[in-house]
Scaffold this motif. Structure first.
Motif, PDB file in Angstrom:
ATOM      1  N   ALA A 174       0.842  -1.194   0.000  1.00 46.85           N
ATOM      2  CA  ALA A 174       0.000   0.000   0.000  1.00 46.85           C
ATOM      3  C   ALA A 174       0.882   1.250   0.000  1.00 46.85           C
ATOM      4  CB  ALA A 174      -0.895  -0.010   1.233  1.00 46.85           C
ATOM      5  N   PRO A 175       0.434   2.355  -0.608  1.00 50.79           N
ATOM      6  CA  PRO A 175      -0.866   2.529  -1.269  1.00 50.79           C
ATOM      7  C   PRO A 175      -0.843   2.222  -2.764  1.00 50.79           C
ATOM      8  CG  PRO A 175       0.217   4.641  -1.103  1.00 50.79           C
ATOM      9  CD  PRO A 175       1.160   3.645  -0.486  1.00 50.79           C
ATOM     10  N   ALA A 183      -0.402  -0.763  -4.547  1.00 49.60           N
ATOM     11  CA  ALA A 183      -1.034  -1.967  -5.077  1.00 49.60           C
ATOM     12  C   ALA A 183      -1.312  -2.936  -3.945  1.00 49.60           C
ATOM     13  CB  ALA A 183      -0.130  -2.618  -6.119  1.00 49.60           C
ATOM     14  N   ASP A 184      -1.994  -4.023  -4.300  1.00 51.01           N
ATOM     15  CA  ASP A 184      -2.267  -5.059  -3.305  1.00 51.01           C
ATOM     16  C   ASP A 184      -1.005  -5.782  -2.871  1.00 51.01           C
ATOM     17  OD1 ASP A 184      -5.092  -4.858  -3.021  1.00 51.01           O
ATOM     18  OD2 ASP A 184      -5.383  -5.903  -4.911  1.00 51.01           O
ATOM     19  N   TRP A 185      -0.212  -6.195  -3.862  1.00 52.92           N
ATOM     20  CA  TRP A 185       0.923  -7.063  -3.574  1.00 52.92           C
ATOM     21  C   TRP A 185       2.164  -6.631  -4.336  1.00 52.92           C
ATOM     22  CZ3 TRP A 185      -0.293  -9.845   0.428  1.00 52.92           C
ATOM     23  CH2 TRP A 185      -1.618 -10.287   0.596  1.00 52.92           C
ATOM     24  N   ARG A 186       3.312  -6.909  -3.734  1.00 46.35           N
ATOM     25  CA  ARG A 186       4.599  -6.668  -4.360  1.00 46.35           C
ATOM     26  C   ARG A 186       5.108  -7.975  -4.953  1.00 46.35           C
ATOM     27  NH1 ARG A 186       8.888  -6.119  -0.134  1.00 46.35           N
ATOM     28  NH2 ARG A 186      10.072  -7.850  -1.041  1.00 46.35           N
ATOM     29  N   VAL A 187       5.375  -7.978  -6.261  1.00 49.32           N
ATOM     30  CA  VAL A 187       5.975  -9.145  -6.898  1.00 49.32           C
ATOM     31  C   VAL A 187       7.335  -8.724  -7.458  1.00 49.32           C
ATOM     32  CG1 VAL A 187       4.665  -8.714  -9.031  1.00 49.32           C
ATOM     33  CG2 VAL A 187       5.723 -10.954  -8.654  1.00 49.32           C
ATOM     34  N   THR A 192      -6.480  -2.372  -3.917  1.00 54.14           N
ATOM     35  CA  THR A 192      -7.468  -2.381  -5.005  1.00 54.14           C
ATOM     36  C   THR A 192      -8.481  -3.503  -4.848  1.00 54.14           C
ATOM     37  OG1 THR A 192      -5.962  -3.679  -6.396  1.00 54.14           O
ATOM     38  CG2 THR A 192      -5.882  -1.297  -6.620  1.00 54.14           C
ATOM     39  N   SER A 193      -8.153  -4.544  -4.128  1.00 52.46           N
ATOM     40  CA  SER A 193      -9.112  -5.632  -3.932  1.00 52.46           C
ATOM     41  C   SER A 193     -10.318  -5.189  -3.105  1.00 52.46           C
ATOM     42  CB  SER A 193      -8.434  -6.822  -3.232  1.00 52.46           C
ATOM     43  OG  SER A 193      -7.483  -7.424  -4.067  1.00 52.46           O
ATOM     44  N   LYS A 194     -10.130  -4.148  -2.289  1.00 50.85           N
ATOM     45  CA  LYS A 194     -11.186  -3.764  -1.357  1.00 50.85           C
ATOM     46  C   LYS A 194     -11.633  -2.311  -1.476  1.00 50.85           C
ATOM     47  CE  LYS A 194      -9.836  -7.250   2.047  1.00 50.85           C
ATOM     48  NZ  LYS A 194      -9.384  -7.506   3.434  1.00 50.85           N
ATOM     49  N   ASP A 195     -10.840  -1.465  -2.118  1.00 48.81           N
ATOM     50  CA  ASP A 195     -11.177  -0.049  -2.242  1.00 48.81           C
ATOM     51  C   ASP A 195     -12.202   0.133  -3.364  1.00 48.81           C
ATOM     52  OD1 ASP A 195     -11.302   2.689  -2.768  1.00 48.81           O
ATOM     53  OD2 ASP A 195      -9.161   3.000  -2.405  1.00 48.81           O
ATOM     54  N   ARG A 196     -13.375   0.648  -3.043  1.00 44.49           N
ATOM     55  CA  ARG A 196     -14.437   0.760  -4.047  1.00 44.49           C
ATOM     56  C   ARG A 196     -14.044   1.690  -5.191  1.00 44.49           C
ATOM     57  NH1 ARG A 196     -17.714   5.332  -3.330  1.00 44.49           N
ATOM     58  NH2 ARG A 196     -17.282   6.536  -1.444  1.00 44.49           N
ATOM     59  N   HIS A 197     -13.103   2.613  -4.927  1.00 44.12           N
ATOM     60  CA  HIS A 197     -12.672   3.537  -5.981  1.00 44.12           C
ATOM     61  C   HIS A 197     -11.681   2.895  -6.943  1.00 44.12           C
ATOM     62  CE1 HIS A 197     -14.753   6.829  -4.056  1.00 44.12           C
ATOM     63  NE2 HIS A 197     -14.125   6.590  -2.925  1.00 44.12           N
ATOM     64  N   ARG A 198     -11.047   1.799  -6.526  1.00 44.78           N
ATOM     65  CA  ARG A 198     -10.042   1.161  -7.374  1.00 44.78           C
ATOM     66  C   ARG A 198     -10.333  -0.319  -7.630  1.00 44.78           C
ATOM     67  NH1 ARG A 198      -4.027   2.397  -5.534  1.00 44.78           N
ATOM     68  NH2 ARG A 198      -3.704   1.314  -7.523  1.00 44.78           N
ATOM     69  N   MET A 199     -11.449  -0.783  -7.143  1.00 42.92           N
ATOM     70  CA  MET A 199     -11.751  -2.207  -7.261  1.00 42.92           C
ATOM     71  C   MET A 199     -11.797  -2.677  -8.712  1.00 42.92           C
ATOM     72  SD  MET A 199     -14.815  -4.228  -5.250  1.00 42.92           S
ATOM     73  CE  MET A 199     -14.335  -3.457  -3.717  1.00 42.92           C
ATOM     74  N   HIS A 200     -12.130  -1.767  -9.643  1.00 44.24           N
ATOM     75  CA  HIS A 200     -12.204  -2.145 -11.048  1.00 44.24           C
ATOM     76  C   HIS A 200     -10.838  -2.523 -11.616  1.00 44.24           C
ATOM     77  CE1 HIS A 200     -11.080   2.104 -11.100  1.00 44.24           C
ATOM     78  NE2 HIS A 200     -10.507   1.859 -12.273  1.00 44.24           N
ATOM     79  N   GLU A 201      -9.747  -2.161 -10.923  1.00 45.76           N
ATOM     80  CA  GLU A 201      -8.417  -2.541 -11.375  1.00 45.76           C
ATOM     81  C   GLU A 201      -8.138  -4.022 -11.136  1.00 45.76           C
ATOM     82  OE1 GLU A 201      -5.240   0.126 -10.034  1.00 45.76           O
ATOM     83  OE2 GLU A 201      -6.788   1.580  -9.482  1.00 45.76           O
ATOM     84  N   GLY A 202      -8.973  -4.668 -10.312  1.00 44.05           N
ATOM     85  CA  GLY A 202      -8.703  -6.049  -9.944  1.00 44.05           C
ATOM     86  C   GLY A 202      -7.605  -6.119  -8.898  1.00 44.05           C
ATOM     87  N   ARG A 256      -6.843  10.210 -13.029  1.00 40.03           N
ATOM     88  CA  ARG A 256      -7.279   9.798 -11.703  1.00 40.03           C
ATOM     89  C   ARG A 256      -6.061   9.853 -10.763  1.00 40.03           C
ATOM     90  NH1 ARG A 256      -8.491   4.610 -10.814  1.00 40.03           N
ATOM     91  NH2 ARG A 256      -7.572   3.850 -12.764  1.00 40.03           N
ATOM     92  N   VAL A 257      -6.155  10.651  -9.718  1.00 35.90           N
ATOM     93  CA  VAL A 257      -5.111  10.675  -8.704  1.00 35.90           C
ATOM     94  C   VAL A 257      -5.373   9.523  -7.748  1.00 35.90           C
ATOM     95  CG1 VAL A 257      -4.024  11.978  -6.855  1.00 35.90           C
ATOM     96  CG2 VAL A 257      -4.783  13.168  -8.922  1.00 35.90           C
ATOM     97  N   LEU A 258      -4.436   8.590  -7.678  1.00 37.11           N
ATOM     98  CA  LEU A 258      -4.638   7.395  -6.867  1.00 37.11           C
ATOM     99  C   LEU A 258      -4.355   7.652  -5.387  1.00 37.11           C
ATOM    100  CD1 LEU A 258      -3.170   4.534  -9.073  1.00 37.11           C
ATOM    101  CD2 LEU A 258      -5.492   5.470  -9.019  1.00 37.11           C
ATOM    102  N   TYR A 259      -3.330   8.409  -5.105  1.00 31.66           N
ATOM    103  CA  TYR A 259      -3.007   8.672  -3.705  1.00 31.66           C
ATOM    104  C   TYR A 259      -1.994   9.793  -3.603  1.00 31.66           C
ATOM    105  CZ  TYR A 259       1.021   5.692  -4.807  1.00 31.66           C
ATOM    106  OH  TYR A 259       2.144   5.167  -5.413  1.00 31.66           O
ATOM    107  N   TRP A 260      -1.915  10.338  -2.419  1.00 28.94           N
ATOM    108  CA  TRP A 260      -0.923  11.340  -2.040  1.00 28.94           C
ATOM    109  C   TRP A 260      -0.249  10.823  -0.770  1.00 28.94           C
ATOM    110  CZ3 TRP A 260       1.221  16.105  -3.154  1.00 28.94           C
ATOM    111  CH2 TRP A 260       1.843  16.762  -2.091  1.00 28.94           C
ATOM    112  N   THR A 261       1.052  10.854  -0.749  1.00 24.26           N
ATOM    113  CA  THR A 261       1.737  10.405   0.443  1.00 24.26           C
ATOM    114  C   THR A 261       3.018  11.195   0.643  1.00 24.26           C
ATOM    115  OG1 THR A 261       2.620   8.478   1.621  1.00 24.26           O
ATOM    116  CG2 THR A 261       3.003   8.584  -0.742  1.00 24.26           C
TER     117      THR A 261
END
Length: 358
Positions: A85-86, A88-92, A140-150, A353-358
């Motif tokens: 985070a923030p 992606a779901d997972w680091r590969v 993205t698996s759980k965020d309703r704003h990014r869930m469409h990314e899978g 689309r701004v995904l996040y600010w950190t």
């Protein structure tokens, strides 16, 4: 030798250290063949321990490590994915380390030992371990704003996979694999390089998002060995025209004198580079400059005399979820930066689309 759109030749290591176990994998053998075809010195090792043989002089040791590539096998613990985070779901991880010379490097203090880049031979094993993670992430698996990314898998947390592509071929292979994976999933990577030619004709089916990591020209001195920002943006345009979803990673945002004018020009340049791309799918990620005491010590040893401001003035201490401390900009500076980017992005790149600010 391939060149990027800015005319810069591909990076090549001076030598490739090959561990014994890595030759047991087809992908590992293909990496050796690619290196030999490009005239890279290939050094077979008798075992799996890396024999770096570095000089005592720290500057020479750094230079040799940065020009060395090692072909290794990712252990089961390395193949166990971690949340990222923030982004992606997972680091590969396809590799660890990067040959660039960024004096704010995020990897400093994170990867242990000399800054040698390790690439993984057992790519098939890495990919085979991904399906169990579908739908199980926390971004993205759980965020309703990014869930469409899978379910999203980030491939550039500990490396820049594009710069390694001429030797490894790993990025192309993974993009093709995701393109064939009939699942709600997306591969993501970001890069400071520009030679996207090997990626343009892959059947990606929109399941890979490339982002260009960019910063104003006034900070180019902090990004040694990378492609010019104009070349990165031109490469991003080529990827978008090839149907890839794309993005901008503006990082690290540095609040130095003149930052408003510099970042304003950067956003205008990005808008011009992506103008008239049909069906443009564009995201933006905004990451302010931060550092830890450990990373500062490493960076000071790697880049003595750097003019990058890593003083404590205008900073505040933030504790991470792992219990460590990092220095970030203070609240007033953060407000100024965030307000500026919100306004300028809305004006220059209104469809992004701004995904996040950190």
């Amino acid at each position: 030798m391939e060149t990027d759109v800015g005319g810069r030749a591909d990076w090549l290591p001076r030598r490739l250290l090959v561990t014994r176990s890595s030759m047991g994998f087809e992908h590992g053998r293909s990496i050796v063949a690619r290196a030999e075809a490009r005239g890279v010195e290939v050094v077979p090792l008798s075992g799996d321990r890396l024999a770096l043989d570095l000089p005592d002089d720290p500057r020479r040791a750094y230079a040799i490590a940065k020009s060395t590539l090692a072909l290794v096998v990712a252990s089961p613990s390395k193949r166990r994915l971690q949340p990222i985070a923030p982004s992606a779901d997972w680091r590969v991880d396809l590799a660890e380390g990067c040959p660039a010379h960024c004096s704010y490097c995020y990897l400093a203090g994170s990867l242990k030992g000399p800054p040698i880049t390790r690439v993984y031979a057992n790519l098939d094993e890495i990919l085979a371990g991904l399906p169990p993670y579908l739908g199980a992430g926390g971004v993205t698996s759980k965020d309703r704003h990014r869930m469409h990314e899978g379910t999203t898998f980030e491939a550039s947390c500990y490396t820049d996979p594009l710069v390694l592509e001429p030797i490894t071929g790993s990025l192309s292979a993974v993009i093709a694999w995701f393109g064939q994976w009939e699942a709600p999933a997306q591969l993501r990577f970001t890069s400071k390089f520009a030679n996207v030619a090997p990626l343009l004709d892959i059947a990606h089916h929109g399941r890979t998002r490339m982002r260009a990591s960019i910063n104003p020209a006034m900070f180019a001195r902090f990004e040694g060995g990378t492609a010019p920002v104009a070349a990165r943006l031109a490469g991003l345009r080529r990827m978008a025209l090839a149907g890839y979803p794309v993005g901008l990673t503006i990082a690290p945002i540095i609040a130095a004198t003149g930052w408003r004018e510099a970042y304003g020009r950067l956003l205008a340049d990005a808008a011009a580079a992506l103008a008239e791309v049909p069906d443009l799918d564009l995201t933006i990620e905004l990451i302010t400059h931060r550092f830890t005491a450990g990373s500062k010590a490493v960076l000071d040893s790697w880049y003595p005399g750097s003019s990058l401001d890593m003083g404590l003035s205008g900073r505040t201490t933030k504790r991470t979820k792992f219990g460590s401390e990092k220095q970030v900009y203070d609240a007033a500076t953060m407000r100024d930066l965030r307000g500026f980017f919100a306004e300028r992005i809305a004006s220059a790149l209104p469809l992004a689309r701004v995904l996040y600010w950190t």
